[in-house]
Design an enzyme around this catalytic site. Structure first.
Site, short mmCIF file in Angstrom:
data_model
loop_
_atom_site.label_atom_id
_atom_site.label_comp_id
_atom_site.label_asym_id
_atom_site.label_seq_id
_atom_site.Cartn_x
_atom_site.Cartn_y
_atom_site.Cartn_z
N HIS A 24 -4.43 5.78 -0.73
CA HIS A 24 -5.92 6.01 -0.64
C HIS A 24 -6.73 7.01 0.07
CE1 HIS A 24 -5.97 1.93 -2.54
NE2 HIS A 24 -4.99 1.63 -1.80
N LYS A 80 -4.17 6.67 -8.23
CA LYS A 80 -5.30 6.30 -7.68
C LYS A 80 -6.37 7.37 -8.03
CE LYS A 80 -3.39 2.61 -5.03
NZ LYS A 80 -2.32 1.89 -4.18
N SER A 137 -5.47 -0.21 2.73
CA SER A 137 -6.08 -0.22 1.36
C SER A 137 -6.98 -1.50 1.32
CB SER A 137 -4.65 -0.48 0.42
OG SER A 137 -4.09 -1.48 0.82
#
Ligand SMILES: *Cc1c(COP(=O)(O)O)cnc(C)c1O
Length: 396
Positions: free
Chosen positions: A214, A245, A186
């Site tokens: 991610h 996300k 990340s």
């Protein structure tokens, strides 16, 4: 008086944080999560969001939220096991399983909760957990909470991972051994050597917990993450991902076997003892997964990767493996002033400092989304050329 002593303690601690250049403050946005946001009355171009596909303010997600509001209301009113499981939760979990091509999935109210519930449910004090040094805080906290014997290997160092596995096999032959890693790191944006890691854990009979926070939405033909990109999904015991996300919603999931889902329903304390997420939130996540798997998702990923290439060119960075590009500055205070200088030019790029990254490895962390326009990225390049820290002070 007790209260005074308490406040004095807090204020003293805050002063120490301030002196170390590590104070954190909240700055609310006055606009939705978009490439251009207004924050404390200042308009800035946002290079800090994890909304990689630009879905956080997508009208299709809004429609899904409104439709679910009509069908299921908002608050779930209870934990999933009491009476808080709504149709929207089950639909979401079916969508996740299709997305990840696993037999089943279970959703959690956050990635943090997914890790904290799952890892201690799998491993206890007689077991061994081996983590990558750069693992996200929630993975470290979860491993600690489990009470298992912990071993850490330097970031992506397969030799050291192998020596920990050898050690565990010799010293703890009866123990469960769980490797914990991310697919996209990340704060560094680089990838785990996943194929080699999967081969290694199979050779030792260890299990793998892979956090795709991610990577979901960003990697793989349908946005299923690095496991999908490499075709390794069915060789990974526990696949975690987040819905807040690239998918623009909120929450997280664990995907894997049907037994894993049933086991976690019975054993994951953050799942059992927590109110179910609102049904419209689950519906938004389901819609986002549909988008990611549809041609629209491929189109958004093409835009995203074009923007990643442009941003890398502007930052003179090697071609990134994800939508995250770090620029290492070093000292915390220097990173903060670099971030402030960019803010004054109208660009939101956060300084990432200890304890999120190691002391003295403070950095600017740039992210980009599918919704950024090429001219916004070019303008960032202009601003950087006019700033001191990139020329003389930083050593990227
Ligand atoms: C953001 C993140 C999490 C936590 O997920 P939330 O849903 O935000 O709680 C977990 N792991 C990694 C690697 C992350 O980046």
């Amino acid at each position: 008086m007790k209260a005074t002593g308490f406040d004095a303690f807090l204020e003293g601690a805050l002063e120490e944080i301030e002196l170390a250049g590590l104070t954190r403050r909240l700055s609310p946005l006055e606009t939705p999560q978009l490439p251009r946001v207004t924050r404390e009355n200042v308009k800035v171009v946002n290079f800090s969001s994890n909304d990689y596909l630009g879905l956080a303010a997508n009208p299709d997600l809004r429609d899904a939220v409104m439709a679910e509001w009509e069908r299921g209301g908002f608050g779930a009113g209870a934990s999933r096991l009491i009476c808080g499981t709504m149709a929207a939760h089950e639909e979401l979990e079916e969508a996740i399983a299709r997305f990840k091509r696993t037999p089943a999935a279970l959703s959690f109210s956050s990635g943090y909760a997914a890790a904290m519930g799952t890892i201690p449910a799998i491993c206890g004090k007689d077991d061994v957990i081996i983590l990558d040094k750069l693992s996200h805080a929630c993975l470290i906290d979860a491993a600690r909470l489990s009470g298992a014997i912990l071993r850490v290997f330097p970031h992506n160092d397969l030799n050291k991972l192998e020596s920990h596995l050898t050690w565990a096999a010799r010293k703890h032959p009866q123990s469960r051994v769980l490797i914990v890693a991310e697919s996209v790191y990340s704060m560094d944006g680089d990838l785990a050597p996943l194929s080699e890691m999967v081969n290694l854990k199979e050779r030792f009979g260890a299990w793998l917990f892979l956090d795709e926070a991610h990577a979901v939405g960003v990697l793989g033909p349908s946005g299923g993450g690095l496991a999908e990109q490499l075709g390794l999904g069915d060789r990974i015991e526990i696949q975690m991902g987040t819905l807040g996300k690239a998918l623009g919603a909120h929450g997280a999931y664990i995907a894997g076997s049907r037994a894993l889902r049933d086991y976690l329903i019975n054993r994951a304390r953050s799942f059992i003892f927590s109110t179910a997420p609102p049904a419209p939130v689950a519906a938004a996540a389901t819609k986002a997964i549909e988008i990611s798997r549809a041609p629209e998702g491929s189109r958004l990923r093409e835009l995203l990767w074009a923007n990643i290439r442009n941003l890398a060119a502007v930052l003179e960075s090697p071609m990134p493996e994800s939508a995250i590009i770090p620029q290492i500055i070093g000292p915390e205070i220097k990173a903060t002033s670099a971030s402030t200088a960019l803010l004054n030019k109208g660009f939101l790029v956060p300084a990432i400092r200890f304890p999120t990254v190691a002391k003295g490895a403070a950095r600017l962390r740039y992210t980009v989304t599918a919704s950024h326009r090429p001219d916004e990225i070019q303008a960032l390049g202009e601003a950087l050329r006019n700033l001191q820290f990139t020329d003389s002070e930083s050593s990227v």
